[in-house]
Design a protein around this motif. Structure first.
Motif, PDB file in Angstrom:
ATOM      1  N   MET A 111      -4.570   3.757   8.572  1.00 26.42           N
ATOM      2  CA  MET A 111      -3.103   4.184   7.748  1.00 26.42           C
ATOM      3  C   MET A 111      -1.959   3.422   7.590  1.00 26.42           C
ATOM      4  O   MET A 111      -1.380   3.185   6.986  1.00 26.42           O
ATOM      5  CB  MET A 111      -2.853   5.486   8.089  1.00 26.42           C
ATOM      6  CG  MET A 111      -2.533   6.324   6.596  1.00 26.42           C
ATOM      7  SD  MET A 111      -2.312   7.827   6.693  1.00 26.42           S
ATOM      8  CE  MET A 111      -1.411   8.413   8.791  1.00 26.42           C
ATOM      9  N   ALA A 112      -2.210   2.298   8.986  1.00 20.03           N
ATOM     10  CA  ALA A 112      -0.883   1.816   8.852  1.00 20.03           C
ATOM     11  C   ALA A 112      -1.381   0.741   8.441  1.00 20.03           C
ATOM     12  O   ALA A 112      -1.621   0.067   8.778  1.00 20.03           O
ATOM     13  CB  ALA A 112      -0.147   1.612  10.421  1.00 20.03           C
ATOM     14  N   GLY A 113      -0.006   0.065   7.602  1.00 18.36           N
ATOM     15  CA  GLY A 113       0.370  -1.378   7.391  1.00 18.36           C
ATOM     16  C   GLY A 113      -0.522  -2.233   8.315  1.00 18.36           C
ATOM     17  O   GLY A 113      -0.158  -2.057   9.511  1.00 18.36           O
ATOM     18  N   GLU A 144      -7.324   0.474   5.193  1.00 19.64           N
ATOM     19  CA  GLU A 144      -7.443   1.130   6.667  1.00 19.64           C
ATOM     20  C   GLU A 144      -7.854   2.251   7.273  1.00 19.64           C
ATOM     21  O   GLU A 144      -8.708   2.822   7.749  1.00 19.64           O
ATOM     22  CB  GLU A 144      -5.310   1.365   7.123  1.00 19.64           C
ATOM     23  CG  GLU A 144      -4.897  -0.061   7.593  1.00 19.64           C
ATOM     24  CD  GLU A 144      -4.993  -1.151   8.882  1.00 19.64           C
ATOM     25  OE1 GLU A 144      -5.460  -0.701   9.478  1.00 19.64           O
ATOM     26  OE2 GLU A 144      -4.733  -2.109   8.627  1.00 19.64           O
ATOM     27  N   LEU A 145      -7.735   3.530   5.914  1.00 25.56           N
ATOM     28  CA  LEU A 145      -8.219   4.980   6.514  1.00 25.56           C
ATOM     29  C   LEU A 145      -8.637   5.252   4.429  1.00 25.56           C
ATOM     30  O   LEU A 145      -8.331   4.768   3.137  1.00 25.56           O
ATOM     31  CB  LEU A 145      -6.927   5.164   6.515  1.00 25.56           C
ATOM     32  CG  LEU A 145      -7.588   6.749   5.942  1.00 25.56           C
ATOM     33  CD1 LEU A 145      -7.981   7.633   6.568  1.00 25.56           C
ATOM     34  CD2 LEU A 145      -5.837   7.963   6.451  1.00 25.56           C
ATOM     35  N   VAL A 146      -9.758   5.531   4.537  1.00 25.49           N
ATOM     36  CA  VAL A 146     -10.563   6.629   3.471  1.00 25.49           C
ATOM     37  C   VAL A 146     -10.837   7.633   3.616  1.00 25.49           C
ATOM     38  O   VAL A 146     -10.946   8.089   4.678  1.00 25.49           O
ATOM     39  CB  VAL A 146     -11.758   5.664   2.830  1.00 25.49           C
ATOM     40  CG1 VAL A 146     -12.352   6.856   2.210  1.00 25.49           C
ATOM     41  CG2 VAL A 146     -11.310   3.876   2.124  1.00 25.49           C
ATOM     42  N   ARG A 149      -1.964   2.129   3.162  1.00 23.84           N
ATOM     43  CA  ARG A 149      -3.096   1.069   2.758  1.00 23.84           C
ATOM     44  C   ARG A 149      -4.031   2.027   3.275  1.00 23.84           C
ATOM     45  O   ARG A 149      -5.308   1.969   3.386  1.00 23.84           O
ATOM     46  CB  ARG A 149      -3.295  -0.140   3.697  1.00 23.84           C
ATOM     47  CG  ARG A 149      -1.782  -0.904   3.460  1.00 23.84           C
ATOM     48  CD  ARG A 149      -2.419  -2.931   3.736  1.00 23.84           C
ATOM     49  NE  ARG A 149      -2.667  -2.455   4.876  1.00 23.84           N
ATOM     50  CZ  ARG A 149      -3.944  -3.097   4.719  1.00 23.84           C
ATOM     51  NH1 ARG A 149      -5.642  -3.280   4.266  1.00 23.84           N
ATOM     52  NH2 ARG A 149      -4.849  -3.189   6.402  1.00 23.84           N
ATOM     53  N   GLY A 150      -4.098   2.950   1.847  1.00 25.45           N
ATOM     54  CA  GLY A 150      -6.055   4.173   2.194  1.00 25.45           C
ATOM     55  C   GLY A 150      -6.294   3.946   0.265  1.00 25.45           C
ATOM     56  O   GLY A 150      -6.328   3.717  -0.582  1.00 25.45           O
ATOM     57  N   VAL A 179      -2.370   3.984  -3.184  1.00 28.56           N
ATOM     58  CA  VAL A 179      -3.629   5.236  -2.875  1.00 28.56           C
ATOM     59  C   VAL A 179      -4.565   4.698  -3.762  1.00 28.56           C
ATOM     60  O   VAL A 179      -4.781   5.915  -5.493  1.00 28.56           O
ATOM     61  CB  VAL A 179      -3.678   5.945  -2.553  1.00 28.56           C
ATOM     62  CG1 VAL A 179      -4.598   6.923  -1.783  1.00 28.56           C
ATOM     63  CG2 VAL A 179      -2.557   6.540  -1.209  1.00 28.56           C
ATOM     64  N   GLY A 180      -6.028   4.167  -3.745  1.00 30.56           N
ATOM     65  CA  GLY A 180      -6.551   3.796  -4.521  1.00 30.56           C
ATOM     66  C   GLY A 180      -7.906   5.077  -4.332  1.00 30.56           C
ATOM     67  O   GLY A 180      -8.888   5.618  -3.647  1.00 30.56           O
TER      68      GLY A 180
END
Length: 177
Positions: free
Chosen positions: A1-3, A13-15, A45-46, A76-77
């Motif tokens: 989650m952290a950039g 980083e995370l989904v 970046r998730g 967030v995509g």
């Protein structure tokens, strides 16, 4: 989650898989709160993943409202993924370093996610409190996960908290030798 770069070719980083489900919505809201509060070491970046683009967008909108961060949806995509589609799970795992799996019951829906993560070099965390599932995943995937340098962590959070609290209470209250 952290950039901070991440692995080459992995945009996230995370989904959060199952983001529009009961637990997934809380996870997304907490990630948004942490990002808005500056608790992360960089940008979020998730991605959120699930079966319905409309439901995923609604989850992102609700999460953005809480911290007053209207741009959360752009950061967030949303990824359309289904637990019954092995190719979509593999694609999800290849896009991230970590999948937070909120799709249960895990004895029915958990293994395809664990398998996709291990095979494609992503760590996997879930909240399963299902002992047979946890043991089965350990026996079947632990060695390969170690070889790939990824982690499979079950029973992380919700279902484990009551037991952890009971253990701490017992330790603190019983006087023994």
């Amino acid at each position: 989650m952290a950039g901070g770069g991440g692995e080459a070719g992995r945009p996230y980083e995370l989904v959060v898989f199952g983001a529009s489900g009961f637990t997934g919505q809380f996870v997304v809201a907490e990630a948004a709160r942490a990002a808005a509060g500056g608790e992360l070491r960089g940008a979020l970046r998730g991605a959120v993943a699930g079966r319905s683009r409309e439901k995923l967008r609604a989850v992102l909108e609700r999460a953005a409202e809480r911290p007053g961060k209207a741009a959360l949806g752009a950061e967030v995509g949303p990824l359309l993924r289904h637990v019954g589609d092995a190719a979509s799970l593999a694609a999800m795992a290849r896009q991230t370093r970590l999948v937070l799996n909120g799709v249960g019951p895990y004895r029915f829906f958990g293994e395809p996610v664990v398998e996709a993560c291990v095979e494609n070099g992503a760590s996997c965390i879930d909240i399963s409190g299902e002992p047979q599932f946890l043991e089965g995943m350990y026996l079947k995937y632990n060695e390969k996960a170690a070889e790939k340098g990824v982690y499979v962590i079950g029973s992380c959070g919700c279902d484990s908290i009551p037991e952890d609290m009971g253990e701490l209470y017992t330790r603190d209250k019983l006087k023994g030798g």
